[in-house]
Scaffold this motif. Structure first.
Motif, PDB file in Angstrom:
ATOM      1  N   UNK A 136       4.727  -3.497  -6.103  1.00 33.39           N
ATOM      2  CA  UNK A 136       4.798  -3.067  -7.510  1.00 33.39           C
ATOM      3  C   UNK A 136       4.070  -1.731  -7.575  1.00 33.39           C
ATOM      4  N   UNK A 137       4.850  -0.638  -7.662  1.00 35.19           N
ATOM      5  CA  UNK A 137       4.288   0.718  -7.629  1.00 35.19           C
ATOM      6  C   UNK A 137       4.537   1.360  -8.994  1.00 35.19           C
ATOM      7  N   UNK A 138       3.577   1.203  -9.885  1.00 29.67           N
ATOM      8  CA  UNK A 138       3.768   1.715 -11.239  1.00 29.67           C
ATOM      9  C   UNK A 138       2.622   1.340 -12.130  1.00 29.67           C
ATOM     10  N   UNK A 163       0.106  -1.317  -6.603  1.00 26.15           N
ATOM     11  CA  UNK A 163      -0.580  -0.028  -6.618  1.00 26.15           C
ATOM     12  C   UNK A 163      -0.483   0.488  -8.056  1.00 26.15           C
ATOM     13  N   UNK A 164      -1.614   0.842  -8.624  1.00 25.85           N
ATOM     14  CA  UNK A 164      -1.642   1.193 -10.046  1.00 25.85           C
ATOM     15  C   UNK A 164      -1.413   2.685 -10.268  1.00 25.85           C
ATOM     16  N   UNK A 165      -0.879   2.991 -11.454  1.00 25.13           N
ATOM     17  CA  UNK A 165      -0.790   4.370 -11.922  1.00 25.13           C
ATOM     18  C   UNK A 165      -1.128   4.347 -13.409  1.00 25.13           C
ATOM     19  N   UNK A 190       0.856   7.582  -4.185  1.00 24.76           N
ATOM     20  CA  UNK A 190       1.860   7.413  -3.127  1.00 24.76           C
ATOM     21  C   UNK A 190       1.194   7.073  -1.791  1.00 24.76           C
ATOM     22  N   UNK A 191       0.080   7.714  -1.515  1.00 23.16           N
ATOM     23  CA  UNK A 191      -0.620   7.427  -0.247  1.00 23.16           C
ATOM     24  C   UNK A 191      -0.972   5.935  -0.146  1.00 23.16           C
ATOM     25  N   UNK A 192      -1.398   5.371  -1.275  1.00 23.88           N
ATOM     26  CA  UNK A 192      -1.737   3.936  -1.266  1.00 23.88           C
ATOM     27  C   UNK A 192      -0.483   3.102  -0.992  1.00 23.88           C
ATOM     28  N   UNK A 193       0.630   3.518  -1.594  1.00 22.18           N
ATOM     29  CA  UNK A 193       1.882   2.771  -1.406  1.00 22.18           C
ATOM     30  C   UNK A 193       2.324   2.829   0.054  1.00 22.18           C
TER      31      UNK A 193
END
Lengths: 363, 477
Positions: A136-138, A163-165, A190-193
């Motif tokens: 979950x990238x968002x 990964x939070x944004x 993005x690096x975390x993803x």
């Protein structure tokens, strides 16, 4: 199995409409019954010279409520939105907007799970394999997205990595002209993803936003990372973006664009058809929600099929009743199709008359 | 309808997202542009290094020869435009159709672009101050008895282009000969010139990958400038401000170019009226190197009268008329807004529209097109709101100011033509950080020399010099 002919779709549309009218009666009874309704609507009804439970018989009758005002959702007490019939349940509150000022709040109990379970039915198992893990990238924070995607993953037998944004911070950076900082923040996300994807080979599916998808694909090949299905949403997607994503980013993975928000739920994309030329066509989860396209100058009138207008949302669940909310989006009205024999919307984008006040960032 | 595609490292790409550009007069759609989404631009630009290496493999001497051939193709050949072809005459007509620029002015600009390509060796010699260009091939060598080494600061030059005048394209073309690929965002109504220049270069043998051509919105333009190591941005004062603190980007904003007359020459001002008028009105007054101010210690009213009388003879003519000197506005509302700004300035005491008595209206319509007629304003002091303004039509303020206040009072000025032999004034102009290009003597502000830099030196923008020493072979033994 439906033959898909126009006559057949029309017949099924009629049946859907009848079911919608019945659903409306049930929801009105729930929200305006003093035993089960929420304080907001009960108070609202007490000031009317008519009784919604007696006089609302169909979806069309909802016009008597006028347009739902988003100001009603800004500020407390938030418990005024909790139906008495559900008051003993654990309550979530989710927010939308809020880059400046007070965000809109919506309470939720099970709706986000139900919405995403329904959505799960539209995902092909071949590309979103049951039992596989998700990324979950968002945006998470006050939004329901993280919990909803996590539930989707769990419902399908997987585990969701997150990964939070923070989109409110991104919007501030854009307003300040801090584009370099915004880029660094995006890269940080993005690096975390990338790290998560490399470390967990069972991740096959992901949710992300259009801009984060682009940024991720600059760093990794989805194919090499083992991603076979992408569920994308959160901000506007143009047909050109849709094509770009399918042709150049997906590398054979399934692309599932969605439209929705905390207030309405999740509208799903019409299955890919080359004849649509990458137009993004959404259908709401009727009867739980209805999306219509109305004349911006006379919002009580629907536009014709293929014509452009302002998006109007209606939410009809036991947790939340939101009649005829004018969204900050515009779109073309789309005819029913075989899979979804009710009205949809085509190519949703920010409402042009309000565009100067809308900032969309990487989210 | 003619469709102009995106060029993705030279490869045409037809986007689903399109924008139609209207004919300036009929307002009917004239050409359709494929619009690039920002993600597509970002993705393409991941290849910058590879593309530069391919271009850099050509010796500079070969690239210069290709530029010479490209000049000829640009000027005389039929070249591709989308799926169709374009003769030189069609290029002139098409460019005129979307910008309103009269054919005769398009042809003049075409010659300027031709000149930049044909004279590339002189251009590069000027920019590098006579560097042996084989040094760009090897990266090091000897120059005037000193060891030198240069390295590229970037793998490509991103350029956000305007629509006002095709002549500006001569500014970025030398990048190709300096082995730096181009990423071009054309102006909204002028895709023609950068596309044709790229096609001429490709025909001459420059690798097609050298050229990215992205019609796009603001977000796409931002991506170009962000993703390229070096950029050029053309825009008005408000838009260039956004990039003011970014040393990677060379800004080309409002020029505020001026003709200045010294005390020693002012009594003979009539001798220079042709040079001043040409500086104001050539190229339809649409260039940043057009004079928008005439600054003199006295005789301001007489100079303004003489200019007004002369410039008021310029009237709207058909685009095909060889006598045409001004262009209509592709957007009539822009013309109306500009005229209103001038009128608002005239409300402040101390300024007169001297041209007003020679023509009834500034804002006129002819055959469905909207024009702003040449306007000369006399300002009694440099502090007046109209004293230092620039607009997209032949507009100039004649400002009276004591010579002692020159050049400090000018503010930033792209070109200053100083009509004076007063060494003290000349020295002050030479020392001024506000004066970019300086012409001493009666040289029109519009006159350019190929071996002179313009608003920054492109070579220095694209290359940096490093300290370089090399021990003789075997000296380490």
């Amino acid at each position: 199995m439906s033959s898909g002919t126009a006559t057949d779709i029309a017949a099924r549309s009629k049946a859907v409409r009848e079911a919608l009218d019945a659903h409306v009666r049930e929801i009105i009874e729930w929200h305006f019954n003093p035993e089960t309704g929420c304080p907001f609507w009960l108070d609202y009804a007490s000031k009317l010279d008519w009784d919604p439970r007696r006089e609302i018989h169909s979806y069309d009758d909802l016009r008597r409520f006028g347009n739902f005002q988003d100001e009603w959702l800004r500020g407390g007490p938030v418990r005024r939105w909790v139906p008495k019939g559900l008051a003993d349940r654990p309550i979530y509150v989710f927010e939308t907007g809020g880059s400046t000022g007070v965000p809109k709040s919506r309470i939720s109990i099970e709706d986000f799970r139900i919405d995403y379970e329904l959505f799960s039915e539209t995902l092909p198992d071949e590309f979103f394999p049951k039992g596989s893990d998700w990324l979950m990238l968002g945006p998470s924070g006050p939004r329901r997205l993280r919990l909803a995607v996590e539930h989707l993953a769990q419902f399908r037998g997987g585990i969701s990595f997150c990964v939070d944004l923070d989109p409110r911070w991104v919007i501030k950076l854009i307003k300040w002209g801090e584009m370099a900082m915004m880029e660094r923040y995006k890269q940080h996300v993005i690096d975390q993803a990338v790290t998560i994807l490399k470390a967990h080979p069972n991740i096959r599916c992901m949710f992300t936003t259009p801009k984060l998808l682009e940024a991720l694909c600059e760093k990794v090949s989805l194919k090499k990372a083992g991603i076979t299905g992408v569920f994308c949403g959160g901000t506007e997607m143009t047909p050109q973006f849709h094509r770009f994503a399918v042709e150049e980013l997906m590398e054979g993975a399934y692309f599932a664009p969605t439209y929705g928000n905390t207030l309405m739920g999740l509208a799903v994309h019409k299955p890919f058809d080359p004849a649509d030329n990458y137009a993004i066509i959404y259908y709401p989860p009727t009867p739980r929600a209805v999306i219509e396209v109305v004349d911006p100058d006379q919002p009580s009138l629907l536009v014709g099929y293929g014509e452009t207008g302002r998006v109007r949302l209606t939410t009809l669940t036991r947790e939340f009743f939101m009649p005829r909310f004018l969204e900050r989006d515009e779109a073309e009205r789309q005819e029913p199709c075989e899979t979804y024999p009710w009205d949809g919307v085509r190519n949703v984008r920010p409402f042009s008359r309000l565009q100067t006040s809308v900032v969309e960032g990487v989210y | 309808m003619l469709h102009i595609p995106i060029l993705r490292h030279g490869a045409p790409y037809r986007s689903i997202d399109t924008q139609r550009v209207a004919h300036y007069r009929t307002r009917e759609p004239f050409v359709e542009l494929s619009m690039a989404n920002p993600g597509l631009i970002r993705r393409d630009l991941l290849r910058q290094r590879e593309v530069r290496e391919k271009l850099a493999a050509f010796p500079t001497s070969v690239l210069l020869e290709m530029c010479r051939r490209a000049a000829d193709y640009f000027m005389n050949d039929t070249l591709p435009v989308g799926d169709e072809t374009q003769t030189p005459d069609e290029y002139v007509r098409q460019l005129s159709a979307t910008t309103g620029m009269p054919h005769v002015l398009v042809r003049k600009n075409m010659k300027k672009i031709y000149g930049a390509m044909a004279e590339m060796e002189s251009v590069i010699a000027g920019l590098t101050r006579g560097l042996d260009l084989s040094i760009l091939d090897t990266g090091h060598g000897m120059h005037e008895g000193h060891a030198v080494s240069f390295f590229p600061r970037t793998d490509s030059l991103g350029v956000v282009l305007p629509s006002n005048s095709p002549g500006v394209h001569s500014l970025w073309i030398p990048a190709v000969a300096m082995k730096i690929p181009l990423v071009l965002k054309p102006g909204g109504s002028e895709p023609w010139s950068p596309y044709r220049i790229a096609q001429a270069m490709i025909k001459a043998g420059i690798p097609a990958e050298t050229f990215c051509f992205y019609p796009t919105e603001h977000a796409g333009a931002n991506e170009i400038l962000r993703s390229c190591g070096r950029g050029m941005f053309f825009g008005d004062s408000s838009s260039v401000g956004k990039y003011a603190s970014d040393p990677r980007i060379e800004l080309h904003g409002t020029g505020y170019s001026k003709v200045v007359i010294g005390e020693d020459q002012i009594d003979e001002w009539e001798k220079y009226i042709d040079v001043i008028a040409a500086s104001i009105a050539e190229n339809g007054g649409r260039s940043c190197i057009n004079a928008s101010g005439v600054w003199a210690p006295r005789h301001g009213r007489e100079i303004a009268e003489a200019l007004a009388e002369r410039l008021s003879k310029i009237v709207p003519r058909d685009a095909e008329d060889p006598e045409a000197q001004i262009a209509p506005f592709a957007n009539a509302q822009v013309a109306a807004r500009i005229s209103a700004i001038v009128d608002a300035g005239l409300q402040e005491e101390g300024a007169t529209d001297v041209t007003a008595k020679y023509r009834p209206e500034r804002l006129v319509e002819k055959d469905g097109a909207t024009y702003l007629l040449p306007t000369v304003v006399h300002c009694e002091s440099p502090e007046h709101a109209l004293a230092n303004r620039e607009f997209l039509f032949p507009f100039a303020s004649v400002v009276e100011v004591e010579q002692e206040r020159m050049p400090e009072v000018f503010g930033p000025s792209l070109v200053v033509t100083a009509i004076t032999e007063d060494e003290a004034l000349i020295n002050r102009l030479i020392a001024s950080p506000h004066v970019d290009r300086l012409n001493i003597g009666p040289i029109p502000t519009m006159q350019i020399a190929w071996d002179q830099p313009h608003e920054g030196n492109l070579f220095e923008h694209l290359y940096a010099r490093r300290a370089f020493q090399r021990a003789a072979a075997g000296s380490g033994k």
